[in-house]
Design an enzyme around this catalytic site. Structure first.
Site, PDB file in Angstrom:
ATOM      1  CB  SER A  81      29.563  -2.037  12.426  1.00  0.00           C
ATOM      2  OG  SER A  81      29.850  -3.180  11.676  1.00  0.00           O
ATOM      3  CE  LYS A  88      33.172   5.515   7.858  1.00  0.00           C
ATOM      4  NZ  LYS A  88      32.595   4.184   7.634  1.00  0.00           N
TER       5      LYS A  88
HETATM    6  O1  PNS Z   1      31.004  -1.027   5.046  1.00  0.00           O
HETATM    7  P1  PNS Z   1      31.042   0.337   4.427  1.00  0.00           P
HETATM    8  O2  PNS Z   1      31.749   1.307   5.341  1.00  0.00           O
HETATM    9  O3  PNS Z   1      29.678   0.812   4.007  1.00  0.00           O
HETATM   10  O4  PNS Z   1      31.926   0.218   3.079  1.00  0.00           O
HETATM   11  C1  PNS Z   1      32.062   1.267   2.160  1.00  0.00           C
HETATM   12  C2  PNS Z   1      33.134   0.950   1.111  1.00  0.00           C
HETATM   13  C3  PNS Z   1      34.460   0.607   1.773  1.00  0.00           C
HETATM   14  C4  PNS Z   1      32.688  -0.217   0.272  1.00  0.00           C
HETATM   15  C5  PNS Z   1      33.273   2.205   0.208  1.00  0.00           C
HETATM   16  O5  PNS Z   1      33.412   3.334   1.023  1.00  0.00           O
HETATM   17  C6  PNS Z   1      34.455   2.134  -0.752  1.00  0.00           C
HETATM   18  O6  PNS Z   1      34.490   1.324  -1.637  1.00  0.00           O
HETATM   19  N1  PNS Z   1      35.459   3.006  -0.524  1.00  0.00           N
HETATM   20  C7  PNS Z   1      36.685   3.043  -1.317  1.00  0.00           C
HETATM   21  C8  PNS Z   1      36.806   4.328  -2.130  1.00  0.00           C
HETATM   22  C9  PNS Z   1      36.019   4.221  -3.400  1.00  0.00           C
HETATM   23  O7  PNS Z   1      36.231   3.372  -4.233  1.00  0.00           O
HETATM   24  N2  PNS Z   1      35.046   5.149  -3.544  1.00  0.00           N
HETATM   25  C10 PNS Z   1      34.163   5.204  -4.672  1.00  0.00           C
HETATM   26  C11 PNS Z   1      32.993   4.256  -4.473  1.00  0.00           C
HETATM   27  S1  PNS Z   1      31.802   4.531  -5.718  1.00  0.00           S
END
Ligand code: PNS
Length: 159
Positions: free
Chosen positions: A127, A41
């Site tokens: 955000s 990102k």
């Molecule tokens: O605030 P956001 O950007 O919606 O958060 C998303 C987040 C960080 C919770 C999600 O992208 C995440 O947990 N990423 C880490 C990688 C991971 O575990 N992916 C599998 C999720 S099922």
């Protein structure tokens, strides 16, 4: 020790996030606000800036701010946290959150996702939307703490 992870990008933290942090800090012994190190990102704020900003506006004694990379459930296990907190705003959040919660449960059944309904005043803010409105000159008064708004001004003026 009931420890929960509140994960996200927090770019930047909003009053909606703070509401979830405040409420979850009353439900758990410790809440770790965990920022994902996502190199894909193009964030407005660096990870260091976001950590510092959250520390400045979420000072509850049982709230810690940290960063993580890789799978959320691996991070939760490493932190000995059995809960993941996510806020749900509108029904549109539900599908994505359900997918993540079910995938996380499949990966690590010992980690439970807990959903908190966003406060109604924050149910439409994100955000992404706040950054868009701000960059186009609209008012974001009341949607983020004053300090965050100042940082956004500084970021835009300094490039
Ligand atoms: O605030 P956001 O950007 O919606 O958060 C998303 C987040 C960080 C919770 C999600 O992208 C995440 O947990 N990423 C880490 C990688 C991971 O575990 N992916 C599998 C999720 S099922």
């Amino acid at each position: 020790m009931r420890r929960a992870i509140y994960p996200g990008s927090f770019d930047p933290i909003t009053n909606g996030h703070l509401d979830i942090i405040e409420r979850s800090s009353r439900m758990f012994d410790e809440v770790i606000v965990a920022l994902l190190l996502n190199l894909d990102k193009q964030p407005m704020f660096t990870i260091e800036e976001r950590v510092e900003m959250i520390r400045a506006v979420a000072p509850a004694s049982n709230v810690r701010v940290d960063t993580f990379k890789g799978l959320l459930v691996h991070y939760a296990v490493a932190q000995e946290a059995r809960f993941v907190v996510r806020g749900i705003r509108a029904i549109s959040d539900y599908e994505y959150e359900l997918q993540m919660a079910l995938m996380n449960r499949r990966l690590e059944p010992g980690v439970e996702t807990v959903f908190l309904m966003a406060g109604e005043a924050y149910s439409y803010i994100s955000s992404r939307l706040i950054k868009e409105v701000f960059k186009l000159g609209g008012s974001i008064d009341g949607l983020v703490p004053k300090l965050i708004e100042e940082r956004m001004h500084a970021k835009i003026s300094n490039g």
